[in-house]
Design a protein around this motif. Structure first.
Motif, PDB file in Angstrom:
ATOM      1  N   GLU A  44       0.827  -1.192   0.000  1.00  0.00           N
ATOM      2  CA  GLU A  44       0.000   0.000   0.000  1.00  0.00           C
ATOM      3  C   GLU A  44       0.869   1.252   0.000  1.00  0.00           C
ATOM      4  O   GLU A  44       2.004   1.238   0.467  1.00  0.00           O
ATOM      5  CB  GLU A  44      -0.900   0.006   1.243  1.00  0.00           C
ATOM      6  N   GLU A  46       2.184   4.506   1.403  1.00  0.00           N
ATOM      7  CA  GLU A  46       2.339   4.936   2.791  1.00  0.00           C
ATOM      8  C   GLU A  46       2.779   6.399   2.845  1.00  0.00           C
ATOM      9  O   GLU A  46       3.596   6.850   2.028  1.00  0.00           O
ATOM     10  CB  GLU A  46       3.373   4.069   3.521  1.00  0.00           C
ATOM     11  N   ARG A 102      -5.264  17.766   8.298  1.00  0.00           N
ATOM     12  CA  ARG A 102      -4.182  16.882   8.717  1.00  0.00           C
ATOM     13  C   ARG A 102      -4.634  15.419   8.778  1.00  0.00           C
ATOM     14  O   ARG A 102      -3.883  14.517   8.390  1.00  0.00           O
ATOM     15  CB  ARG A 102      -3.680  17.327  10.083  1.00  0.00           C
ATOM     16  N   SER A 103      -5.829  15.184   9.274  1.00  0.00           N
ATOM     17  CA  SER A 103      -6.284  13.802   9.452  1.00  0.00           C
ATOM     18  C   SER A 103      -6.386  13.076   8.112  1.00  0.00           C
ATOM     19  O   SER A 103      -6.075  11.887   8.019  1.00  0.00           O
ATOM     20  CB  SER A 103      -7.619  13.760  10.193  1.00  0.00           C
ATOM     21  N   SER A 104      -6.824  13.775   7.091  1.00  0.00           N
ATOM     22  CA  SER A 104      -6.907  13.145   5.770  1.00  0.00           C
ATOM     23  C   SER A 104      -5.532  12.756   5.250  1.00  0.00           C
ATOM     24  O   SER A 104      -5.337  11.682   4.692  1.00  0.00           O
ATOM     25  CB  SER A 104      -7.581  14.093   4.772  1.00  0.00           C
ATOM     26  N   SER A 106      -2.839  12.136   7.112  1.00  0.00           N
ATOM     27  CA  SER A 106      -2.334  11.051   7.962  1.00  0.00           C
ATOM     28  C   SER A 106      -2.978   9.713   7.614  1.00  0.00           C
ATOM     29  O   SER A 106      -2.331   8.672   7.697  1.00  0.00           O
ATOM     30  CB  SER A 106      -2.607  11.360   9.434  1.00  0.00           C
ATOM     31  N   ALA A 107      -4.248   9.762   7.253  1.00  0.00           N
ATOM     32  CA  ALA A 107      -4.985   8.531   6.949  1.00  0.00           C
ATOM     33  C   ALA A 107      -4.778   8.056   5.520  1.00  0.00           C
ATOM     34  O   ALA A 107      -5.347   7.036   5.129  1.00  0.00           O
ATOM     35  CB  ALA A 107      -6.474   8.759   7.207  1.00  0.00           C
ATOM     36  N   GLY A 108      -3.961   8.762   4.767  1.00  0.00           N
ATOM     37  CA  GLY A 108      -3.712   8.345   3.392  1.00  0.00           C
ATOM     38  C   GLY A 108      -4.836   8.656   2.447  1.00  0.00           C
ATOM     39  O   GLY A 108      -5.013   7.959   1.438  1.00  0.00           O
ATOM     40  N   ARG A 109      -5.613   9.711   2.775  1.00  0.00           N
ATOM     41  CA  ARG A 109      -6.742  10.100   1.928  1.00  0.00           C
ATOM     42  C   ARG A 109      -6.628  11.562   1.503  1.00  0.00           C
ATOM     43  O   ARG A 109      -7.519  12.380   1.774  1.00  0.00           O
ATOM     44  CB  ARG A 109      -8.055   9.873   2.668  1.00  0.00           C
TER      45      ARG A 109
END
Length: 123
Positions: A44, A46, A102-104, A106-109
């Protein structure tokens, strides 16, 4: 819409350095985070490093901490990845990405991906 164009990949021997660049164009006012991902065949993609567009927040994957440095030129909407002490396991396709939070990232989105640039490290 945002477009991302990477440059700077190539081949290097273990222990060497490379610097990747990624320039954003289009509706760049919506960008808050820019970062770098990498992917090898069968694995995947990363996230390895990302930064707030004004540079005050950065984060790194453990695998690259202390060796890679991300920086952003806000005026140019360009993000850089300085890669030092490269190892054969750093061989991968590297992708630039941008996100509105930031969360997107970090989550790979992320919202937008670049086309990728190949990095090959030989032993």
């Amino acid at each position: 819409q945002v477009q991302l164009v990477e440059s700077g990949g190539g081949s290097v021997q273990a222990g060497g350095s490379l610097r990747l660049s990624c320039a954003a164009s289009g509706y760049t006012a919506s960008i808050l985070f820019m970062g770098w991902f990498r992917q090898t065949p069968g694995k995947e993609r990363e996230v390895i490093a990302f930064s707030y567009i004004r540079g005050s927040i950065t984060d790194y994957a453990d695998s690259v901490k202390g060796r890679f440095t991300i920086s952003v030129d806000y005026a140019k909407r360009t993000v850089y990845l300085q890669m030092n002490s490269l190892k054969p396991e750093d061989t991968a396709m590297y992708y630039c990405a941008e996100a509105a939070d930031r969360s997107s990232m970090s989550a790979g989105r992320p919202r937008v991906w670049g086309q990728g640039t190949k990095v090959t490290v030989s032993s």
